[in-house]
Scaffold this active site. Sequence first.
Site, PDB file in Angstrom:
ATOM      1  N   ARG A 273       0.873  -1.061  -0.624  1.00 34.57           N
ATOM      2  CA  ARG A 273       0.189  -0.135   0.484  1.00 34.57           C
ATOM      3  C   ARG A 273       1.215   1.061  -0.455  1.00 34.57           C
ATOM      4  NH1 ARG A 273      -3.868   2.806   3.943  1.00 34.57           N
ATOM      5  NH2 ARG A 273      -4.964   4.199   3.217  1.00 34.57           N
TER       6      ARG A 273
ATOM      7  N   HIS B  65       0.940   4.597  -2.512  1.00 39.04           N
ATOM      8  CA  HIS B  65       0.556   5.762  -2.488  1.00 39.04           C
ATOM      9  C   HIS B  65       1.285   6.327  -2.459  1.00 39.04           C
ATOM     10  CE1 HIS B  65      -3.429   6.457   0.344  1.00 39.04           C
ATOM     11  NE2 HIS B  65      -3.370   4.827  -0.023  1.00 39.04           N
TER      12      HIS B  65
ATOM     13  N   HIS C 216      -6.083  -5.801  -4.086  1.00 37.43           N
ATOM     14  CA  HIS C 216      -7.197  -5.818  -2.607  1.00 37.43           C
ATOM     15  C   HIS C 216      -7.729  -7.177  -2.266  1.00 37.43           C
ATOM     16  CE1 HIS C 216      -7.853  -1.239  -2.270  1.00 37.43           C
ATOM     17  NE2 HIS C 216      -7.646  -1.234  -1.635  1.00 37.43           N
TER      18      HIS C 216
ATOM     19  N   TRP D 275     -12.309  -9.871   7.579  1.00 39.32           N
ATOM     20  CA  TRP D 275     -12.212 -10.763   8.983  1.00 39.32           C
ATOM     21  C   TRP D 275     -11.164 -12.281   8.415  1.00 39.32           C
ATOM     22  CZ3 TRP D 275     -16.000  -8.397   6.998  1.00 39.32           C
ATOM     23  CH2 TRP D 275     -16.419  -7.331   8.412  1.00 39.32           C
TER      24      TRP D 275
HETATM   25  C1  HEM Z   1      -9.688   3.512  -5.576  1.00 43.29           C
HETATM   26  C2  HEM Z   1      -8.091   4.158  -5.586  1.00 43.29           C
HETATM   27  C3  HEM Z   1      -8.072   2.826  -3.789  1.00 43.29           C
HETATM   28  C4  HEM Z   1      -8.601   3.127  -2.932  1.00 43.29           C
HETATM   29  C5  HEM Z   1     -10.086   4.330  -2.715  1.00 43.29           C
HETATM   30  C6  HEM Z   1      -8.082   1.983  -1.985  1.00 43.29           C
HETATM   31  C7  HEM Z   1      -8.906   1.854  -0.986  1.00 43.29           C
HETATM   32  C8  HEM Z   1      -8.013   1.540   0.285  1.00 43.29           C
HETATM   33  C9  HEM Z   1      -8.337   1.247   2.322  1.00 43.29           C
HETATM   34  C10 HEM Z   1      -9.557   2.504   2.383  1.00 43.29           C
HETATM   35  C11 HEM Z   1      -7.730   0.961   2.709  1.00 43.29           C
HETATM   36  C12 HEM Z   1      -8.215   0.701   4.030  1.00 43.29           C
HETATM   37  C13 HEM Z   1      -6.649   1.029   4.801  1.00 43.29           C
HETATM   38  C14 HEM Z   1      -6.915   0.778   6.158  1.00 43.29           C
HETATM   39  O1  HEM Z   1      -7.716   0.821   6.749  1.00 43.29           O
HETATM   40  O2  HEM Z   1      -5.920   0.551   7.524  1.00 43.29           O
HETATM   41  C15 HEM Z   1      -7.321  -0.098   1.460  1.00 43.29           C
HETATM   42  C16 HEM Z   1      -5.677  -1.105   1.931  1.00 43.29           C
HETATM   43  C17 HEM Z   1      -5.090  -1.296   0.941  1.00 43.29           C
HETATM   44  N1  HEM Z   1      -4.414  -0.500  -0.666  1.00 43.29           N
HETATM   45 FE1  HEM Z   1      -6.463  -0.017  -0.905  1.00 43.29          FE
HETATM   46  N2  HEM Z   1      -7.248   1.716  -2.376  1.00 43.29           N
HETATM   47  C18 HEM Z   1      -7.495   2.105  -3.542  1.00 43.29           C
HETATM   48  C19 HEM Z   1      -6.479   1.464  -5.023  1.00 43.29           C
HETATM   49  C20 HEM Z   1      -5.157   0.348  -4.332  1.00 43.29           C
HETATM   50  C21 HEM Z   1      -3.861   0.179  -5.098  1.00 43.29           C
HETATM   51  C22 HEM Z   1      -3.644   0.098  -6.702  1.00 43.29           C
HETATM   52  C23 HEM Z   1      -3.100  -0.632  -4.265  1.00 43.29           C
HETATM   53  C24 HEM Z   1      -2.076  -1.480  -4.654  1.00 43.29           C
HETATM   54  C25 HEM Z   1      -1.259  -1.524  -6.276  1.00 43.29           C
HETATM   55  C26 HEM Z   1      -3.322  -0.682  -3.015  1.00 43.29           C
HETATM   56  C27 HEM Z   1      -2.996  -1.653  -2.112  1.00 43.29           C
HETATM   57  C28 HEM Z   1      -3.914  -1.586  -1.237  1.00 43.29           C
HETATM   58  C29 HEM Z   1      -3.468  -2.689   0.202  1.00 43.29           C
HETATM   59  C30 HEM Z   1      -1.715  -3.980  -0.462  1.00 43.29           C
HETATM   60  C31 HEM Z   1      -4.345  -2.188   0.992  1.00 43.29           C
HETATM   61  C32 HEM Z   1      -4.424  -3.559   2.721  1.00 43.29           C
HETATM   62  C33 HEM Z   1      -3.147  -2.911   3.840  1.00 43.29           C
HETATM   63  C34 HEM Z   1      -3.096  -3.558   4.827  1.00 43.29           C
HETATM   64  O3  HEM Z   1      -3.742  -4.090   5.128  1.00 43.29           O
HETATM   65  O4  HEM Z   1      -2.566  -2.425   5.562  1.00 43.29           O
HETATM   66  N3  HEM Z   1      -4.736   0.583  -2.943  1.00 43.29           N
HETATM   67  N4  HEM Z   1      -7.201   0.523   0.707  1.00 43.29           N
HETATM   68  N1  LIG Z   2      -8.512  -7.958   1.265  1.00 48.38           N
HETATM   69  C1  LIG Z   2      -9.920  -6.744   1.034  1.00 48.38           C
HETATM   70  C2  LIG Z   2     -10.811  -7.477   0.271  1.00 48.38           C
HETATM   71  N2  LIG Z   2     -11.117  -9.006  -0.066  1.00 48.38           N
HETATM   72  O1  LIG Z   2     -11.749  -8.971  -1.122  1.00 48.38           O
HETATM   73  O2  LIG Z   2     -10.738  -9.562   0.529  1.00 48.38           O
HETATM   74  C3  LIG Z   2     -11.227  -6.714  -0.393  1.00 48.38           C
HETATM   75  N3  LIG Z   2     -11.616  -5.272  -0.437  1.00 48.38           N
HETATM   76  C4  LIG Z   2     -10.382  -5.043   0.315  1.00 48.38           C
HETATM   77  C5  LIG Z   2      -9.758  -2.895   0.506  1.00 48.38           C
HETATM   78  C6  LIG Z   2      -9.034  -2.840   1.546  1.00 48.38           C
HETATM   79  C7  LIG Z   2      -7.748  -3.982   1.378  1.00 48.38           C
HETATM   80  C8  LIG Z   2      -8.228  -5.261   1.614  1.00 48.38           C
HETATM   81  C9  LIG Z   2      -9.275  -5.431   1.222  1.00 48.38           C
END
Ligand code: HEM
Ligand SMILES: Nc1c([N+](=O)[O-])cnc2ccccc12
Length: 290
Positions: free
Chosen positions: A45, A49, A172, A188
Amino acid sequence: TLHIARPEKGKTLADFQNIYNSIAEKMKSESAYDDGTGYGPVLVRLSWHSSATYDKNDNSGGSYGGTFRFKKEASDVLSKGLENATKFLDPIHSEYPWLSHGDLYTLGGVTALQELGGPKTPWRPGRVDTGPETVPAHGRLPIPEGNASYVRNYYDRFGFNDQEVVALLGAHILGKTHLKNSGYDGPWDDDTNIFSNEFFGNLLERKWTLEKNAASNMQYNAKGGIMMLPTDYALVQDPKYLKYVKKYADDQDAFFSDFRDIYVKLLERGISFDDSIEPLVFKTLKEQLK
Ligand code: HEM
Ligand SMILES: Nc1c([N+](=O)[O-])cnc2ccccc12
């Protein structure tokens, strides 16, 4: 804005493989983080970012300047939780002070992705740290509440098409949302640290219910403890996106190669690399054991 890659002087694949190994070993030794999810997802992530401020209209933002190291950027409320990833990488930077922050944040994501079973992902060094005056204003990160046209319009700023957007959001499958970070909750289940195409299977095969969560945000929940953000669910609400969701749900190899390509494109967006220099492909820890 011009971003010319200048690889760190005299460093070879072996030098960068050493950094990869330091990060991967640290991931292994701190695997209890986030109830056993480990640091992999939050490192991926952070790499996203640190690249997500890119704007094709003036070639500003993106991973080049390593500006996520500045509080002005890292304090964006939409980046809450990523302080865990930068704190994880601080000792790596102390051990290898010659590595730029832009290279560190992107290498951290590539290392995590490969160690979580993701595709072999070529990486190129040469991002050069830029000063605080280059930090883009907040407002360039996406909000989770968006619908399909919001997502399409958002990624238009990177010049990414529908196929690239769907592949990229397959990330995701990794990690979780946290109420205290984003105000979203779940999933979860426990295997949120294995990279696969299951995000797409989840979207297509589960029965989703839109519900208000404990932070009064609307999210999609399914039996078995998985969830989707509104921006995730948008991928099955829009027929053009849905086509690629089905493709990737059916074909893990296609997903892995398309994800690798768009992830590299994201991490390198806006940077001019010397094309005579071969991208580096790192061995996983497992591959080095033999
Ligand atoms: C529409 C675009 C996106 C939105 C709105 C979005 C939003 C979010 C949100 C709200 C979370 C939860 C953060 C938290 O509560 O800790 C999250 C987690 C995450 N996102 Fe995204 N994301 C987007 C695109 C991406 C992209 C392009 C990647 C990587 C190529 C990515 C990788 C991740 C990963 C790996 C997590 C898990 C982080 C953790 O477990 O601490 N996301 N994202
Ligand atoms: N594991 C996740 C799923 N998923 O389907 O396991 C879906 N959305 C997500 C969005 C932000 C971070 C983790 C996700």
